[in-house]
Design a protein around this motif. Structure first.
Motif, PDB file in Angstrom:
ATOM      1  N   LEU A 199       2.632  -3.533   2.253  1.00 47.60           N
ATOM      2  CA  LEU A 199       1.252  -3.520   2.733  1.00 47.60           C
ATOM      3  C   LEU A 199       0.625  -2.149   2.505  1.00 47.60           C
ATOM      4  CD1 LEU A 199       1.632  -5.453   6.110  1.00 47.60           C
ATOM      5  CD2 LEU A 199       1.298  -6.329   3.806  1.00 47.60           C
ATOM      6  N   PRO A 200      -0.626  -2.114   2.068  1.00 48.95           N
ATOM      7  CA  PRO A 200      -1.283  -0.823   1.876  1.00 48.95           C
ATOM      8  C   PRO A 200      -1.653  -0.220   3.226  1.00 48.95           C
ATOM      9  CG  PRO A 200      -2.826  -2.613   1.512  1.00 48.95           C
ATOM     10  CD  PRO A 200      -1.499  -3.263   1.762  1.00 48.95           C
ATOM     11  N   ASP A 203      -6.019   3.061   6.029  1.00 48.15           N
ATOM     12  CA  ASP A 203      -6.993   4.099   5.650  1.00 48.15           C
ATOM     13  C   ASP A 203      -7.188   4.162   4.132  1.00 48.15           C
ATOM     14  OD1 ASP A 203      -4.420   5.063   5.459  1.00 48.15           O
ATOM     15  OD2 ASP A 203      -4.979   7.138   5.881  1.00 48.15           O
ATOM     16  N   SER A 204      -6.169   3.748   3.370  1.00 47.07           N
ATOM     17  CA  SER A 204      -6.348   3.744   1.899  1.00 47.07           C
ATOM     18  C   SER A 204      -7.333   2.642   1.493  1.00 47.07           C
ATOM     19  CB  SER A 204      -5.008   3.583   1.173  1.00 47.07           C
ATOM     20  OG  SER A 204      -4.517   2.263   1.298  1.00 47.07           O
ATOM     21  N   ILE A 205      -7.331   1.570   2.233  1.00 46.53           N
ATOM     22  CA  ILE A 205      -8.277   0.473   1.953  1.00 46.53           C
ATOM     23  C   ILE A 205      -9.696   0.912   2.331  1.00 46.53           C
ATOM     24  CG2 ILE A 205      -8.940  -1.885   2.668  1.00 46.53           C
ATOM     25  CD1 ILE A 205      -6.527  -1.864   0.833  1.00 46.53           C
ATOM     26  N   ILE A 307      -4.969   0.610  -7.681  1.00 48.05           N
ATOM     27  CA  ILE A 307      -4.067  -0.244  -6.890  1.00 48.05           C
ATOM     28  C   ILE A 307      -2.776  -0.435  -7.676  1.00 48.05           C
ATOM     29  CG2 ILE A 307      -3.775  -2.507  -5.817  1.00 48.05           C
ATOM     30  CD1 ILE A 307      -6.779  -2.733  -5.652  1.00 48.05           C
ATOM     31  N   ASP A 308      -1.682   0.017  -7.113  1.00 48.89           N
ATOM     32  CA  ASP A 308      -0.389  -0.134  -7.800  1.00 48.89           C
ATOM     33  C   ASP A 308       0.724  -0.032  -6.762  1.00 48.89           C
ATOM     34  OD1 ASP A 308       0.300   0.288 -11.100  1.00 48.89           O
ATOM     35  OD2 ASP A 308       1.977   0.436  -9.687  1.00 48.89           O
ATOM     36  N   VAL A 325      -1.721   2.079  -2.488  1.00 52.33           N
ATOM     37  CA  VAL A 325      -0.345   1.776  -2.881  1.00 52.33           C
ATOM     38  C   VAL A 325       0.161   0.583  -2.078  1.00 52.33           C
ATOM     39  CG1 VAL A 325       2.015   2.661  -2.988  1.00 52.33           C
ATOM     40  CG2 VAL A 325       0.094   4.158  -3.556  1.00 52.33           C
ATOM     41  N   GLY A 326       0.589  -0.421  -2.812  1.00 58.17           N
ATOM     42  CA  GLY A 326       1.106  -1.615  -2.163  1.00 58.17           C
ATOM     43  C   GLY A 326       1.224  -2.722  -3.188  1.00 58.17           C
ATOM     44  N   ASP A 327       1.673  -3.890  -2.743  1.00 59.89           N
ATOM     45  CA  ASP A 327       1.726  -4.997  -3.698  1.00 59.89           C
ATOM     46  C   ASP A 327       0.311  -5.554  -3.859  1.00 59.89           C
ATOM     47  OD1 ASP A 327       1.516  -7.899  -2.346  1.00 59.89           O
ATOM     48  OD2 ASP A 327       2.430  -6.490  -0.950  1.00 59.89           O
ATOM     49  N   ILE A 328       0.032  -6.033  -5.043  1.00 57.25           N
ATOM     50  CA  ILE A 328      -1.349  -6.391  -5.378  1.00 57.25           C
ATOM     51  C   ILE A 328      -1.886  -7.485  -4.467  1.00 57.25           C
ATOM     52  CG2 ILE A 328      -2.690  -7.575  -7.196  1.00 57.25           C
ATOM     53  CD1 ILE A 328      -1.205  -5.612  -9.159  1.00 57.25           C
ATOM     54  N   GLY A 329      -1.072  -8.477  -4.165  1.00 57.59           N
ATOM     55  CA  GLY A 329      -1.531  -9.553  -3.286  1.00 57.59           C
ATOM     56  C   GLY A 329      -2.009  -8.981  -1.946  1.00 57.59           C
TER      57      GLY A 329
END
Ligand code: OXT
Ligand code: ADP
Ligand code: MG
Length: 570
Positions: A199-200, A203-205, A307-308, A325-329
């Protein structure tokens, strides 16, 4: 521990533990070339109900395994013999790592004691040491009771985080090692949650959405990581909710249909130059994106959101103002919920400018695709194949070559995710037949492989494999008699020029030699007829498409990468 096992008296061995460990983890397809010490392993695998496909060269088996990993999110398995077979498979392992495809190269190896003392064993080589720099992880198993753990580690390493290639070394002696069957069974590991969601950070989102909100000319770039992630609906929702034009990298074509009104494929130069905020989703700022700087990116300052799943990808070429940073989904879901329903679409002046450029490029190209010239040029031939893919959108398109690759990429629209498989990050020739075979085997869908004549030559012997397994693959060889063109001349000596092949070669006869169907096509109409017949029949087919030897250009669209001599004598 032995005393805790139920001693039944029944025995198992290394061969069967490898098979049981793979099957326990739902790995049932193997791409291999048999020989010492793994011939029996392949036989026992087949006897145990696994699908074991034998190739004519390990490199092709390896490319098959790597693309199987990409298509299924499970590690594709390539099985090779020691030293030379291992080395033949190694290019594909490195290719898998470079492209972030999950794959395991399992290789038999010679006796450790002899190899380590360099006493000249049969096919002696320190394979583990050689594989290490070319893959994500490399393991060797020496004891039968460690096979379960070894395979579990290899699977987890291949698919978790950024996917990649893994090497697993199985010395010959290990396969014959015997142990109590019940203890063996207990030693196996079913890998739980092999590729955990990542999970991202919230705060990055928030940061990414802030940057996106301030954009006047935003752009989304979708890479093959986005296609790999199989978050197709979420990605489509993100693109559509945001209203932002998107540019698919080659293997991300079809993630949304290329005919989508927000597609900026046909306005590539414009959107790279003129965008002010670029959101990369599963695409790296490598050579294919001119490293995010320089002429291709224009003079307007850019802000990048990236996003990576791999944190170290951030700032690899230019500053990333909003790393996610996280999985794309998970990342795309989080962005979508952050956007809410009241998200403002980008200014119309930007989206209209992109649309206008797309329309003008598409309109300019359209008449060229209609020609029925003999000999064929790339546009005429690919215009015919473009219609076939439009009519058969679930077919998988495999594509390699230089001009054959570059023209096909821009001419043939894709309509579904993960239907375009090509040369990837390295621009490697030779992936064609392995890719086509794995695509057919893993998906059961028809495959159309559009191949430059040089590209095809790297894996051409696998037409026998295609016939042997009776796969629904139609190979079209764009026969222009050479690498880039068939017209070069040697200015000295009797040898033909370095880029030129035998004139009027009949690649169609190669398929016929093994019981498949061959066609010889000289016009776009003939080509369309032949390919439609092949796709209807599902029979292994090769169409020799005669292309004007003068039609191509040096290195296709990337001729600028060739160094120039300043002291050239001729
Ligand atoms: O926006 P602008 O105006 O710029 O226009 C762009 C798009 O907007 C527009 N476009 C469209 N217009 C209208 N309609 C539609 N639908 C549309 N879509 C797009 O078209 C242009 C171009 O768009 P594109 O393609 O997206 O943009 P561009 O600028 O090209 O993108 C840049 C790149 C870098 C992303 C792109 O070019 C790319 O992905 N390139 C990949 C190139 C690549 O990987 N090439 C393969 C390697 S070449 C060379 O190395 C070869 N070798 C050596 C060798 C290799 N590779 N491997 C090994 C193991 N050994 C040796 C060899 C031997 S190639 C080769 C063999 C070649 O001979 P063949 O016989 O096989 O093939 P032929 O050449 O056919 O003879
Ligand atoms: P392209 O060549 O299409 O631009 P690249 O191979 O350069 O694509 O980039 C793919 C990127 O996708 C890699 O950086 C990889 O780490 C990333 N990636 C792969 N799978 C996932 C995933 N499930 N979630 C997030 N990122 C991923
Ligand atoms: Mg050619």
């Amino acid at each position: 521990m032995a005393e805790e096992t139920e001693e039944t008296g029944a025995l198992t061995d290394g061969f069967h533990l490898v098979i049981d460990a793979l099957k326990l983890n739902d790995i049932n397809t193997i791409y291999n070339v048999p020989g010492i010490p793994i011939t029996d392993l392949g036989r026992y695998m087949q006897a145990a109900g696994m699908r074991v496909l034998s190739f004519r060269h390990e490199q092709n088996a390896g490319y098959a395994a790597s693309i199987a990993g990409y298509l299924t999110q499970k590690p594709g398995i390539c099985l090779t013999v020691s030293a030379p077979g291992f080395l033949n498979g190694l290019t594909a392992l490195a290719h898998a790592t470079t492209n972030c495809f999950p794959m395991i190269l399992i290789s038999g190896s010679s006796e450790r004691e002899i190899v380590d003392l360099q006493q000249g064993d049969y096919e002696e080589m320190d394979q583990l040491a050689i594989a290490k720099p070319l893959c994500k992880a490399a393991y060797r198993v020496l004891h039968a009771e460690d096979i379960g753990i070894g395979i579990a580690r290899a699977i987890r390493a291949a698919v978790s985080g950024r996917p990649g290639g893994v090497y697993l070394d199985l010395p010959a002696k290990l396969l014959g090692q015997v142990m109590d069957e019940a203890a063996g069974e207990k030693s196996l590991v079913k890998v739980i949650d092999a590729a955990p969601r990542q999970l991202p950070a919230p705060d990055s989102i928030a940061r990414a959405l802030d940057v996106l909100k301030g954009a006047e000319r935003p752009l989304i770039i979708l890479g093959k990581g986005a296609a790999y992630a199989q978050a197709d609906d979420a990605i489509r929702a993100l693109v559509e909710t945001s209203g932002i034009p998107y540019l698919p990298m080659s293997m991300a074509k079809g993630l949304l249909p290329d005919t989508h009104p927000q597609s900026a494929s046909a306005a590539r130069s414009l959107v790279l130059k003129e965008s002010d905020v670029v959101m990369l989703i599963g695409a790296r700022l490598n050579w294919l994106l001119s490293h995010g700087k320089g002429k291709a990116w224009g003079t307007d300052p850019k802000k990048f959101i990236h996003i990576d799943i791999e944190p170290r990808e951030m700032d690899s070429n230019v500053e990333i103002v909003a790393p996610v940073v996280g999985d794309i989904g998970s990342c795309v879901d989080a962005l979508l919920s952050g956007m809410g329903k009241d998200w403002n679409a980008p200014p119309t002046v930007w989206t209209s400018a992109v649309k206008e450029k797309v329309d003008s490029n598409v309109t300019r190209m359209a008449p060229r695709l209609q020609n029925n010239n003999v000999p064929m040029d790339y546009h005429g031939a690919l215009g015919a194949l473009r219609t076939i893919i439009k009519e058969r959108p679930d077919a998988i398109l495999v594509n390699e070559g230089a001009n054959t690759l570059d023209f096909a990429r821009s001419i043939i629209d894709m309509y579904q995710p993960r239907k375009r498989l090509d040369v990837g990050t390295w621009g490697v020739m030779g992936v064609g037949m392995g890719t086509a075979i794995a695509a057919a085997v893993e998906t059961g869908k028809p495959v159309l492989a559009i191949e430059g004549d040089s590209a095809f030559g790297f894996s051409g012997m696998e037409v026998e494999t295609i016939c042997r397994y009776n796969l629904p693959i139609c190979v079209v060889v764009f026969n222009n008699g050479g690498i880039y063109r068939g017209t070069d001349e040697n200015s000295a000596g009797d040898d033909v020029a370095t880029t030129v092949f035998v004139k009027d070669a009949r690649y169609d006869k190669m398929m016929e030699a093994f019981g498949g169907v061959g066609f010889y096509a000289t016009s776009p109409d003939e080509l369309a007829q032949a390919v439609n017949a092949a796709m209807d029949s599902g029979k292994p087919t090769l169409v020799n498409a005669v292309i004007d030897a003068e039609a191509g250009t040096e290195s296709g669209r990337i001729g600028n990468l060739n160094p120039q001599s300043v002291v050239a004598k001729k």
